[in-house]
Every structure is written in C-alpha cells, then in structure tokens.
Write an enzyme that holds these catalytic residues in place. Sequence first.
Site, PDB file in Angstrom:
ATOM      1  N   LYS A  79     -74.725-134.907 -17.476  1.00 56.75           N
ATOM      2  CA  LYS A  79     -73.637-134.065 -16.909  1.00 56.75           C
ATOM      3  C   LYS A  79     -72.536-134.640 -17.093  1.00 56.75           C
ATOM      4  O   LYS A  79     -71.479-133.800 -17.307  1.00 56.75           O
ATOM      5  CB  LYS A  79     -74.218-133.647 -15.530  1.00 56.75           C
ATOM      6  N   ALA A 145     -74.760-133.982  -7.928  1.00 54.15           N
ATOM      7  CA  ALA A 145     -75.122-132.607  -7.368  1.00 54.15           C
ATOM      8  C   ALA A 145     -74.305-132.325  -6.076  1.00 54.15           C
ATOM      9  O   ALA A 145     -73.971-131.106  -6.072  1.00 54.15           O
ATOM     10  CB  ALA A 145     -76.456-132.636  -7.007  1.00 54.15           C
ATOM     11  N   ARG A 170     -68.457-143.613  -1.396  1.00 59.00           N
ATOM     12  CA  ARG A 170     -68.602-142.612  -2.443  1.00 59.00           C
ATOM     13  C   ARG A 170     -68.318-141.197  -1.638  1.00 59.00           C
ATOM     14  O   ARG A 170     -67.711-140.226  -2.280  1.00 59.00           O
ATOM     15  CB  ARG A 170     -69.875-142.466  -2.887  1.00 59.00           C
TER      16      ARG A 170
END
Length: 286
Positions: A79, A145, A170
């Site tokens: 992706k 996601a 993150r």
Amino acid sequence: MGTTMSDLFDFKSRQRRFAVVGHPVLHSKSPQIHDAFARQCNVSLSYDAIALDPIAFEQGVRNLQAGGVAGINVTLPFKEAAFRLADEVSERAQFANAVNTVSFSDDDHIAGDNTDGIGLVRDLQENLGIACTGARILIIGAGGAARGIVQPLLQSNPDCVVIANRTVSRARELVASMDSPDRVHPCGLDDVNEAFDLVINATAASLSSQVPALSESVFHPGSHAYDLAYADQPTAFMRWALGLGAVRAVDGLGMLVEQAAEAFWIWHGQRPHTAPVISALRSGGC
Ligand code: NAP
C-alpha cells in the site's frame, strides 16, 4: 498458483479487467466480492488475484497497466509503494500515506485512493449500528491501517480518540502528521488505564493469534470491540474483549466488503448492496 500475467493478457474478452495485487494474495476475498458486486449491478468485468514480486512491484504494476487492466486493489505489503507510485492521490490517501485503490487512465496516469477508513466507518455506523459520534474511541496500533481509519473516524465527531501503540514514537509521529493533532492523543499500550466505548484493534497481532498487551480496564459493560483482522472463527482479540465484558466484538469482514464497495463506486459509478455479500461470505461463499 494464482492468475499469471500471461493468463491475464491472453484473456480475449471485452470485459474491463481489474485485479487485487499483494504478496501473498491467494487468500484474498476481493475477487469473490467484486464478482458478486458485478452480478448485482449488471457490470461486465473480470477481477483476478495477482501475486507481485515484492522487489519488482513497480514493474508489475506497469505491466498490468500496459496490458490494459483498468484498476487494481492493493493489499499487504504494497500500500505504501502504491502511494509512492501514484501520479495523483486523494486527500484520504494522502493522509494515510497509503493507497489501496488504483485507477489507470488511457494516458498512463495513475490515480490512487484509500477506501479503508470509509469502509470501517460504514461498517460500524450503517451495518452494525455502532455510533461513533460522541463516543470515546481507542485505536490500538499506529501502522498503515490505523493511519487509514483515524481521519474518517474523526469526521464522525467522536468525544475523543486515543491511539495506543506498542512503539509509542510511532503513535506520536502519526498524530503529529495530522491537521488537527489536538483532537487525538497518542500513547503507549501501558499508558491506557481507562474504559472506552469503542476499542478498535488495528494491530497485526491477530494474524499471529496474539492480543496487544493492554490493561483489562479498557472495556466497560457497554463497550464495543472491533478487530480489523477477520477469520473464520472469532479472533483472539474478539474472544479477549468478550471475556472482559465487552457487549459485542466484531471482526473486519464488513470493513473489507465496504472498502471494496467504495472501490467499485470509484471504478464503475455504482454503489452495490453490501449486506448480502457480507452475509454470503460469512456463510462460506458468495
Ligand atoms: P502494519 O502497518 O504492519 O502495522 C502493524 C501494527 O501492529 C503496528 O502498530 C505494530 O506495532 C502493531 N503490532 C504488531 N504486532 C503486535 C503485537 N503482538 N502486539 C501489539 N502490537 C502489535 O499493518 P497494517 O497494515 O496497519 O494492518 C494491521 C491489521 O489491519 C492487519 O491485521 C490487517 O490485516 C488489518 N486490515 C484489515 C483491513 C480490512 O479491510 N478489514 C484493511 C486493512 C488492514 P509497532 O509499531 O510497535 O510494531
């Protein structure tokens, strides 16, 4: 073996051709879903699952484009690579830094979009009747996601959104990259010690039957749990949530079908009914 490039190019039909690309990809339910949508909407298409070589993703995509494929869905692990390859991306793909729906045009232009987030919100609100407006929402995970779902969730005006990740830096980076970072709170898994109305597992833990190391206090008796992962049986996260008192635990099959419906809309301009397709997949076929 799945469909090969030569199978695809030898296909002498006048149908428009589409595919999902990934590595691996044979497990993908996308061909079943798009075929079911096409029958429902009376659209003529072919849709294949194609495994691309991770070290030659761009060449693989260019070959499909040159071979006349009209659009591809992109799944793990491509992706982000699809995002980098696109000539133009939608706002939601821009924020997610990831593309899951690619449209090719005759002039070799590549347009990228990301339908994962809208797919989740539609499954929650329209299929499951789980309100996001005014809800306290915990997203576990800060990978691709999580990036794809946070902005669409914010658009439904929740009371608060917390993003908790195993690697706290993150989660902080994700929030810092947002237009409205004050509306989302990043933290580590250890920092979560309150209950939420909706707990969304956007980690890859379910893929190895693990549960994120979170406090058991995240659920109250009215909490809903949603696992982006899906499987034939309830995932480890769903079982864990129900064991801790969540009122309901759902997997991500509905999200998968809804993100596909949004891709179908982008490519064909028609909105298929998703409920019969979700229900057919739950009972083992389409
Ligand atoms: P990703 O970019 O690789 O991110 C993985 C995330 O999971 C990271 O936040 C990682 O934390 C965390 N993680 C992995 N193992 C963990 C563990 N044992 N405990 C706690 N955290 C763990 O993956 P992704 O693309 O975001 O995908 C995440 C999940 O969403 C996958 O299960 C995928 O299948 C699913 N998904 C479903 C749909 C759908 O349509 N239903 C669509 C997209 C994705 P660190 O940062 O600390 O490594």
